[in-house]
Motif scaffolding. Structure first.
Motif, short mmCIF file in Angstrom:
data_model
loop_
_atom_site.label_atom_id
_atom_site.label_comp_id
_atom_site.label_asym_id
_atom_site.label_seq_id
_atom_site.Cartn_x
_atom_site.Cartn_y
_atom_site.Cartn_z
N GLU A 26 0.86 -1.17 0.00
CA GLU A 26 0.00 0.00 0.00
C GLU A 26 0.90 1.23 0.00
N VAL A 27 0.92 1.94 -1.12
CA VAL A 27 1.88 3.01 -1.32
C VAL A 27 1.18 4.37 -1.35
N THR A 28 1.68 5.28 -0.54
CA THR A 28 1.23 6.67 -0.57
C THR A 28 2.34 7.51 -1.21
N VAL A 29 1.98 8.33 -2.17
CA VAL A 29 2.96 9.15 -2.89
C VAL A 29 2.71 10.62 -2.58
N ILE A 30 3.72 11.28 -2.06
CA ILE A 30 3.63 12.70 -1.76
C ILE A 30 3.97 13.51 -3.01
N SER A 31 3.12 14.47 -3.33
CA SER A 31 3.38 15.40 -4.44
C SER A 31 2.86 16.77 -4.06
N HIS A 32 3.55 17.79 -4.51
CA HIS A 32 3.06 19.14 -4.24
C HIS A 32 2.00 19.56 -5.24
N SER A 33 1.83 18.77 -6.31
CA SER A 33 0.95 19.17 -7.41
C SER A 33 -0.37 18.41 -7.41
N PRO A 34 -1.50 19.09 -7.25
CA PRO A 34 -2.79 18.42 -7.33
C PRO A 34 -3.01 17.73 -8.68
N GLU A 35 -2.37 18.24 -9.73
CA GLU A 35 -2.54 17.65 -11.06
C GLU A 35 -1.94 16.25 -11.15
N ARG A 36 -1.08 15.88 -10.19
CA ARG A 36 -0.45 14.56 -10.19
C ARG A 36 -1.34 13.49 -9.57
N ALA A 37 -2.41 13.89 -8.90
CA ALA A 37 -3.22 12.94 -8.15
C ALA A 37 -3.76 11.82 -9.04
N ALA A 38 -4.25 12.16 -10.22
CA ALA A 38 -4.84 11.14 -11.10
C ALA A 38 -3.78 10.14 -11.55
N ALA A 39 -2.58 10.63 -11.87
CA ALA A 39 -1.52 9.73 -12.31
C ALA A 39 -1.07 8.81 -11.18
N ILE A 40 -1.05 9.33 -9.96
CA ILE A 40 -0.70 8.51 -8.80
C ILE A 40 -1.75 7.41 -8.59
N THR A 41 -3.00 7.81 -8.67
CA THR A 41 -4.09 6.84 -8.51
C THR A 41 -4.03 5.77 -9.59
N ALA A 42 -3.67 6.16 -10.81
CA ALA A 42 -3.58 5.21 -11.92
C ALA A 42 -2.53 4.14 -11.67
N LEU A 43 -1.57 4.42 -10.81
CA LEU A 43 -0.55 3.43 -10.45
C LEU A 43 -0.97 2.60 -9.23
N GLN A 44 -2.24 2.71 -8.86
CA GLN A 44 -2.79 1.98 -7.70
C GLN A 44 -2.17 2.45 -6.39
N ALA A 45 -1.77 3.72 -6.35
CA ALA A 45 -1.21 4.31 -5.15
C ALA A 45 -2.15 5.41 -4.64
N ILE A 46 -1.84 5.89 -3.46
CA ILE A 46 -2.68 6.90 -2.79
C ILE A 46 -1.97 8.25 -2.86
N PRO A 47 -2.58 9.26 -3.45
CA PRO A 47 -1.94 10.58 -3.49
C PRO A 47 -2.05 11.32 -2.16
N ALA A 48 -0.96 11.98 -1.78
CA ALA A 48 -0.96 12.87 -0.63
C ALA A 48 -0.42 14.21 -1.13
N ILE A 49 -1.30 15.18 -1.29
CA ILE A 49 -0.91 16.44 -1.91
C ILE A 49 -0.56 17.47 -0.84
N GLY A 50 0.68 17.92 -0.89
CA GLY A 50 1.13 18.90 0.10
C GLY A 50 2.60 19.21 -0.11
N GLN A 51 3.16 20.00 0.81
CA GLN A 51 4.54 20.46 0.70
C GLN A 51 5.41 19.75 1.72
N VAL A 52 6.63 19.34 1.29
CA VAL A 52 7.51 18.64 2.22
C VAL A 52 8.13 19.59 3.25
N ASN A 53 7.99 20.90 3.05
CA ASN A 53 8.44 21.83 4.09
C ASN A 53 7.31 22.23 5.03
#
Length: 296
Positions: A26-53
């Protein structure tokens, strides 16, 4: 297992995510870009949209994870302080979430406390993670990315040269993002590492003349030559091409100076027999030729 990955779906993150979800994690992928959420989901992963700082966001993203993959995303100003800040936030979030396994993307030269370019930032991040009690940490230290050579395509195409601020006889340790992703995937899938450890990721080692020869032949420029640029000329060229002056100094000029002066690879030399990586420059040359053709 539950695994959280930083770095979004870049050259490393996409392959790493695909491998881990294919193995049932079960993989969660952090990205700062909301536009990446669909691509993350397409890889069967869970998007977490936010900033690492953002420390609070990181703690939520790391909560419940058995393991995390950490990397510092590119930043164009105040580079070293940004690396240190994000490293501090990673360490705090890992401790707060109770994560027990960390694979951290560092870089060759991170054994130097006050090393050139980003190495001093990588050193600091490694030390912060190493200070976490009861957490197993594996630092992956690649060399120069093959994919950086894509930036030289316009110069090769229009000026028929390639080069840097060090001579044609200076060797570089070279790494492919695929090898880095595979090393991280193996470690996160097996969790076979313990304590605090380092593994280098290196597929090849070539000097400037060899690089010019191999890439030149790949793009039908067999006479391609390696040129040594003065530091200031290289800096101005990078700035004119769109890179910020700070980024050019940190990632290009300082590293080039260290390569020609020596010392950057001392720890790698002591551990290169255990390095991970199989993609050689000749293998990458075909990929480079495809990118070159698309610029024509």
């Amino acid at each position: 297992m539950k695994i959280t990955i930083t770095g979004s779906l870049g050259n490393i993150g996409q392959r790493l995510t695909s491998q881990l979800t294919a193995k049932g994690h079960e993989v969660t992928v952090i990205s700062h870009s909301p536009e990446r959420a669909a691509a993350i989901t397409a890889l069967q992963a869970i998007p977490a949209i936010g900033q690492v700082n953002d420390p609070a966001f990181l703690q939520r993203a790391f909560a419940g994870a058995d393991a995390v993959f950490t990397m510092i995303p590119p930043h164009y100003t105040d580079v070293i302080n940004y690396m240190k800040t994000v490293g501090d936030h990673y360490a705090t979030a890992i401790a707060a979430a109770g994560v027990k396994y960390v694979v951290n993307l560092s870089a060759i030269g991170a054994h130097l406390p006050d090393g050139p370019g980003p190495t001093k930032g990588n050193y600091y991040v490694e030390q912060q993670l190493n200070a976490l009690p009861g957490v197993h940490v594996l630092h992956l230290r690649p060399g120069m990315f093959y994919t950086n050579f894509f930036g030289a395509i316009p110069m090769i195409m229009h000026q028929h040269i390639i080069g840097n601020n060090f001579g044609a006889d200076v060797k570089m340790v070279l790494s492919h993002p695929r090898d880095i992703a595979d090393a991280a995937a193996d470690a996160l899938d097996s969790l076979s590492f313990s304590g605090k450890s380092v593994r280098y990721v290196a597929g090849d080692e070539k000097n400037g003349a060899e690089i010019a020869d191999i890439l030149g032949r790949a793009v039908n420029q067999p006479a391609l030559s390696w040129i040594t640029f003065p530091d200031e000329a290289l800096l101005q060229g990078m700035v004119k091409s769109g890179m910020s002056e700070e980024m050019a100094k940190v990632y290009m000029i300082e590293i080039g100076v260290a390569l020609r002066e020596g010392g950057l690879f001392d720890d790698y030399r002591r551990n290169e027999s255990d390095a991970y990586g199989s993609i050689r420059l000749e293998d990458f040359a075909g990929e480079f030729a495809g990118a070159y053709a698309s610029h024509a």
